[in-house]
Write a protein that holds these residues in place. Structure first.
Motif, PDB file in Angstrom:
ATOM      1  N   UNK A  63       0.848  -1.192   0.000  1.00 19.98           N
ATOM      2  CA  UNK A  63       0.000   0.000   0.000  1.00 19.98           C
ATOM      3  C   UNK A  63       0.883   1.241   0.000  1.00 19.98           C
ATOM      4  N   UNK A  64       0.410   2.288  -0.676  1.00 18.63           N
ATOM      5  CA  UNK A  64       1.154   3.540  -0.732  1.00 18.63           C
ATOM      6  C   UNK A  64       0.220   4.716  -0.445  1.00 18.63           C
ATOM      7  N   UNK A  65       0.791   5.705   0.206  1.00 20.00           N
ATOM      8  CA  UNK A  65       0.091   6.959   0.456  1.00 20.00           C
ATOM      9  C   UNK A  65       0.425   7.905  -0.684  1.00 20.00           C
TER      10      UNK A  65
ATOM     11  N   UNK B 199      -0.586  12.393  -9.005  1.00 17.70           N
ATOM     12  CA  UNK B 199      -0.527  11.901  -7.630  1.00 17.70           C
ATOM     13  C   UNK B 199       0.922  11.575  -7.312  1.00 17.70           C
ATOM     14  N   UNK B 200       1.344  12.073  -6.173  1.00 13.16           N
ATOM     15  CA  UNK B 200       2.735  11.971  -5.746  1.00 13.16           C
ATOM     16  C   UNK B 200       2.829  11.009  -4.567  1.00 13.16           C
ATOM     17  N   UNK B 201       3.761  10.081  -4.646  1.00 11.55           N
ATOM     18  CA  UNK B 201       4.003   9.132  -3.558  1.00 11.55           C
ATOM     19  C   UNK B 201       5.442   9.286  -3.082  1.00 11.55           C
ATOM     20  N   UNK B 202       5.641   9.527  -1.785  1.00 13.27           N
ATOM     21  CA  UNK B 202       7.013   9.503  -1.274  1.00 13.27           C
ATOM     22  C   UNK B 202       7.598   8.111  -1.504  1.00 13.27           C
ATOM     23  N   UNK B 203       8.859   8.036  -1.856  1.00 14.84           N
ATOM     24  CA  UNK B 203       9.499   6.726  -2.021  1.00 14.84           C
ATOM     25  C   UNK B 203       9.595   6.024  -0.671  1.00 14.84           C
TER      26      UNK B 203
ATOM     27  N   UNK C  67       4.611  -1.125 -12.340  1.00 18.83           N
ATOM     28  CA  UNK C  67       5.757  -0.261 -12.655  1.00 18.83           C
ATOM     29  C   UNK C  67       5.785   0.939 -11.712  1.00 18.83           C
ATOM     30  N   UNK C  68       4.628   1.527 -11.450  1.00 14.37           N
ATOM     31  CA  UNK C  68       4.556   2.647 -10.529  1.00 14.37           C
ATOM     32  C   UNK C  68       4.947   2.216  -9.112  1.00 14.37           C
ATOM     33  N   UNK C  69       4.382   1.109  -8.641  1.00 15.90           N
ATOM     34  CA  UNK C  69       4.718   0.617  -7.307  1.00 15.90           C
ATOM     35  C   UNK C  69       6.184   0.228  -7.187  1.00 15.90           C
ATOM     36  N   UNK C  70       6.770  -0.290  -8.245  1.00 15.83           N
ATOM     37  CA  UNK C  70       8.201  -0.620  -8.235  1.00 15.83           C
ATOM     38  C   UNK C  70       9.046   0.622  -8.055  1.00 15.83           C
ATOM     39  N   UNK C  71       8.640   1.731  -8.682  1.00 16.50           N
ATOM     40  CA  UNK C  71       9.376   2.991  -8.507  1.00 16.50           C
ATOM     41  C   UNK C  71       9.267   3.495  -7.074  1.00 16.50           C
ATOM     42  N   UNK C  72       8.085   3.334  -6.478  1.00 23.00           N
ATOM     43  CA  UNK C  72       7.886   3.789  -5.088  1.00 23.00           C
ATOM     44  C   UNK C  72       8.701   2.932  -4.130  1.00 23.00           C
TER      45      UNK C  72
END
Length: 164
Positions: free
Chosen positions: A64-66, A96-100, A156-161
């Motif tokens: 899960x990501x914020x 939408x921006x997610x902190x790593x 791909x997005x979750x992998x970057x996060x």
């Protein structure tokens, strides 16, 4: 997607502290969600419209990501395309921006992507939620291929996060 419990979701957050994950608003209607029709659970915080959350399975485990997005006042009524499901909306897509995850996120590093404001990408792809005229471009892909593409874009997005 397999149904998730509130506890599974809270412990799956990778880019916020345990305390933040404990305090954030998780949907109360988890049992009523259309789990069989979604590739991820996405929701906005009703008390803080600039906050959104996304939970999915990645490599067999919940992640899960914020996310942060501009408030409704900052949104413009221009046509934009979601990077996950490739649905276009007029005023219905936000960066939408997610902190790593990890130290890099604690130092302010973040990843952004354009996502449907309501985070209903899976329902748009499956035609379960109308997106409006011209929102889904004609394609020769099968429904299964469109779903696979959406899942690949999400991963791909979750992998970057999580690469933080």
């Amino acid at each position: 997607m397999r149904p998730m419990t509130e506890q599974e979701i809270r412990t799956a957050f990778v880019n916020c502290t345990k305390g933040e994950a404990k305090r954030l608003a998780v949907p109360r209607d988890l049992a009523e969600r259309p789990w069989e029709d979604v590739d991820f659970l996405g929701w906005r915080d009703p008390r803080a419209p600039d906050r959104a959350y996304l939970a999915a399975e990645m490599d067999g485990r919940p992640v899960a990501v914020a996310l942060r997005s501009p408030g409704t006042a900052a949104r413009q009524a221009r046509r934009a395309m979601c990077s996950l499901c490739l649905t276009t909306h007029t005023g219905g897509v936000s960066l939408m921006i997610a902190p790593r995850a990890g130290r890099s996120g604690q130092q302010g590093d973040s990843v952004g992507t354009y996502i449907c404001d309501d985070l209903a990408c899976s329902l748009y792809v499956r035609g379960k939620k109308p997106a409006g005229a011209g929102a889904r471009l004609p394609e020769s892909l099968t429904l299964e291929e469109k779903i696979e593409r959406t899942v690949a874009n999400l991963r791909a997005f979750l992998a970057k996060v999580t690469a933080g």
